[in-house]
Write a protein that holds these residues in place. Sequence first.
Motif, PDB file in Angstrom:
ATOM      1  N   SER A  35      26.778  48.148  45.062  1.00  0.00           N
ATOM      2  CA  SER A  35      27.628  49.339  45.058  1.00  0.00           C
ATOM      3  C   SER A  35      28.577  49.265  43.866  1.00  0.00           C
ATOM      4  N   LYS A  36      29.193  50.393  43.525  1.00  0.00           N
ATOM      5  CA  LYS A  36      30.086  50.449  42.355  1.00  0.00           C
ATOM      6  C   LYS A  36      31.236  49.451  42.471  1.00  0.00           C
ATOM      7  N   GLU A  37      31.792  49.309  43.680  1.00  0.00           N
ATOM      8  CA  GLU A  37      32.923  48.381  43.877  1.00  0.00           C
ATOM      9  C   GLU A  37      32.484  46.931  43.630  1.00  0.00           C
ATOM     10  N   LEU A  38      31.324  46.554  44.218  1.00  0.00           N
ATOM     11  CA  LEU A  38      30.827  45.177  44.039  1.00  0.00           C
ATOM     12  C   LEU A  38      30.437  44.932  42.588  1.00  0.00           C
ATOM     13  N   ARG A  39      29.880  45.947  41.925  1.00  0.00           N
ATOM     14  CA  ARG A  39      29.481  45.813  40.531  1.00  0.00           C
ATOM     15  C   ARG A  39      30.694  45.517  39.651  1.00  0.00           C
ATOM     16  N   GLU A  40      31.794  46.228  39.924  1.00  0.00           N
ATOM     17  CA  GLU A  40      33.032  45.998  39.156  1.00  0.00           C
ATOM     18  C   GLU A  40      33.597  44.611  39.459  1.00  0.00           C
ATOM     19  N   LYS A  41      33.590  44.245  40.732  1.00  0.00           N
ATOM     20  CA  LYS A  41      34.181  42.972  41.168  1.00  0.00           C
ATOM     21  C   LYS A  41      33.449  41.769  40.588  1.00  0.00           C
ATOM     22  N   HIS A  42      32.106  41.772  40.682  1.00  0.00           N
ATOM     23  CA  HIS A  42      31.319  40.604  40.274  1.00  0.00           C
ATOM     24  C   HIS A  42      30.708  40.741  38.875  1.00  0.00           C
ATOM     25  N   SER A  43      30.776  41.937  38.284  1.00  0.00           N
ATOM     26  CA  SER A  43      30.111  42.280  37.016  1.00  0.00           C
ATOM     27  C   SER A  43      28.627  41.887  37.031  1.00  0.00           C
ATOM     28  N   VAL A  44      27.988  42.227  38.151  1.00  0.00           N
ATOM     29  CA  VAL A  44      26.553  42.017  38.342  1.00  0.00           C
ATOM     30  C   VAL A  44      25.978  43.334  38.838  1.00  0.00           C
ATOM     31  N   ARG A  45      24.847  43.757  38.286  1.00  0.00           N
ATOM     32  CA  ARG A  45      24.276  45.056  38.645  1.00  0.00           C
ATOM     33  C   ARG A  45      23.408  45.002  39.899  1.00  0.00           C
ATOM     34  N   LYS A 107      27.957  45.118  51.026  1.00  0.00           N
ATOM     35  CA  LYS A 107      28.672  43.877  51.323  1.00  0.00           C
ATOM     36  C   LYS A 107      27.694  42.722  51.208  1.00  0.00           C
ATOM     37  N   LEU A 108      28.037  41.739  50.399  1.00  0.00           N
ATOM     38  CA  LEU A 108      27.169  40.579  50.189  1.00  0.00           C
ATOM     39  C   LEU A 108      27.528  39.472  51.165  1.00  0.00           C
ATOM     40  N   LYS A 109      26.521  38.786  51.666  1.00  0.00           N
ATOM     41  CA  LYS A 109      26.772  37.545  52.397  1.00  0.00           C
ATOM     42  C   LYS A 109      26.762  36.432  51.364  1.00  0.00           C
ATOM     43  N   VAL A 110      27.932  35.909  51.047  1.00  0.00           N
ATOM     44  CA  VAL A 110      28.056  34.939  49.965  1.00  0.00           C
ATOM     45  C   VAL A 110      28.133  33.533  50.541  1.00  0.00           C
ATOM     46  N   ASP A 111      27.195  32.688  50.113  1.00  0.00           N
ATOM     47  CA  ASP A 111      27.264  31.270  50.425  1.00  0.00           C
ATOM     48  C   ASP A 111      27.276  30.513  49.092  1.00  0.00           C
ATOM     49  N   HIS A 112      27.126  29.213  49.151  1.00  0.00           N
ATOM     50  CA  HIS A 112      27.257  28.380  47.949  1.00  0.00           C
ATOM     51  C   HIS A 112      26.245  28.756  46.863  1.00  0.00           C
ATOM     52  N   SER A 113      24.970  28.864  47.241  1.00  0.00           N
ATOM     53  CA  SER A 113      23.930  29.152  46.248  1.00  0.00           C
ATOM     54  C   SER A 113      24.043  30.579  45.722  1.00  0.00           C
ATOM     55  N   ARG A 114      24.420  31.513  46.582  1.00  0.00           N
ATOM     56  CA  ARG A 114      24.566  32.908  46.156  1.00  0.00           C
ATOM     57  C   ARG A 114      25.738  33.057  45.200  1.00  0.00           C
ATOM     58  N   VAL A 117      24.663  32.091  41.792  1.00  0.00           N
ATOM     59  CA  VAL A 117      23.889  33.160  41.138  1.00  0.00           C
ATOM     60  C   VAL A 117      24.830  34.226  40.588  1.00  0.00           C
ATOM     61  N   ILE A 118      25.828  34.620  41.375  1.00  0.00           N
ATOM     62  CA  ILE A 118      26.798  35.631  40.936  1.00  0.00           C
ATOM     63  C   ILE A 118      27.549  35.148  39.705  1.00  0.00           C
ATOM     64  N   ARG A 120      26.577  32.880  37.512  1.00  0.00           N
ATOM     65  CA  ARG A 120      25.659  32.785  36.381  1.00  0.00           C
ATOM     66  C   ARG A 120      25.359  34.162  35.785  1.00  0.00           C
ATOM     67  N   LYS A 121      25.049  35.132  36.653  1.00  0.00           N
ATOM     68  CA  LYS A 121      24.741  36.482  36.172  1.00  0.00           C
ATOM     69  C   LYS A 121      25.983  37.173  35.601  1.00  0.00           C
ATOM     70  N   GLY A 122      27.116  36.950  36.242  1.00  0.00           N
ATOM     71  CA  GLY A 122      28.366  37.563  35.771  1.00  0.00           C
ATOM     72  C   GLY A 122      28.792  37.024  34.417  1.00  0.00           C
ATOM     73  N   LYS A 123      28.591  35.717  34.226  1.00  0.00           N
ATOM     74  CA  LYS A 123      28.948  35.100  32.939  1.00  0.00           C
ATOM     75  C   LYS A 123      28.094  35.657  31.818  1.00  0.00           C
ATOM     76  N   LYS A 124      26.799  35.872  32.101  1.00  0.00           N
ATOM     77  CA  LYS A 124      25.886  36.434  31.117  1.00  0.00           C
ATOM     78  C   LYS A 124      26.322  37.835  30.702  1.00  0.00           C
ATOM     79  N   ALA A 125      26.806  38.609  31.687  1.00  0.00           N
ATOM     80  CA  ALA A 125      27.274  39.980  31.408  1.00  0.00           C
ATOM     81  C   ALA A 125      28.552  39.959  30.572  1.00  0.00           C
ATOM     82  N   MET A 126      29.403  38.965  30.839  1.00  0.00           N
ATOM     83  CA  MET A 126      30.665  38.863  30.094  1.00  0.00           C
ATOM     84  C   MET A 126      30.432  38.528  28.626  1.00  0.00           C
TER      85      MET A 126
END
Length: 128
Positions: A35-45, A107-114, A117-118, A120-126
């Motif tokens: 969603s748009k909110e999660l995309r802004e928060k995590h910078s992951v599409r 809403k994401l269910k976030v655990d250690h491995s997830r 991933v967030i 790693r993907k967010g850093k790439k976007a940054m």
Amino acid sequence: MKFSTDVSSSRRKCRKAHFTAPSHIRQKIMSAPLSKELREKHSVRAMPIRRDDEVTVVRGTYKGREGKVVQVYRKKYVIHIERITREKANGATVPIGIHPSNVVINKLKVDHSRQAVIDRKGKKAMEQ
């Protein structure tokens, strides 16, 4: 125009690769946009969908319905969402399969491995 020499652009081979893909590759194929909110928060599409994510259906007959993902059925490339069911002729209720590309993750269910991933993907976007 073909960009990667490692991947075939033949329709026949692409379809074969898709329908005979192993489970770990199907997980990646079964990704859904955030969603748009999660995309802004995590910078992951988009993220591969998993069991306890909360989603909204944005395409098809069940457009606008929300619920928690009950099952990710990799063999059939569908997800089952709570309260999206239908009655069979004998009275039994069965879940309706919806393709992950037709939903948005709210809403994401976030655990250690997830979280890894967030990050790693967010850093790439940054960096871009």
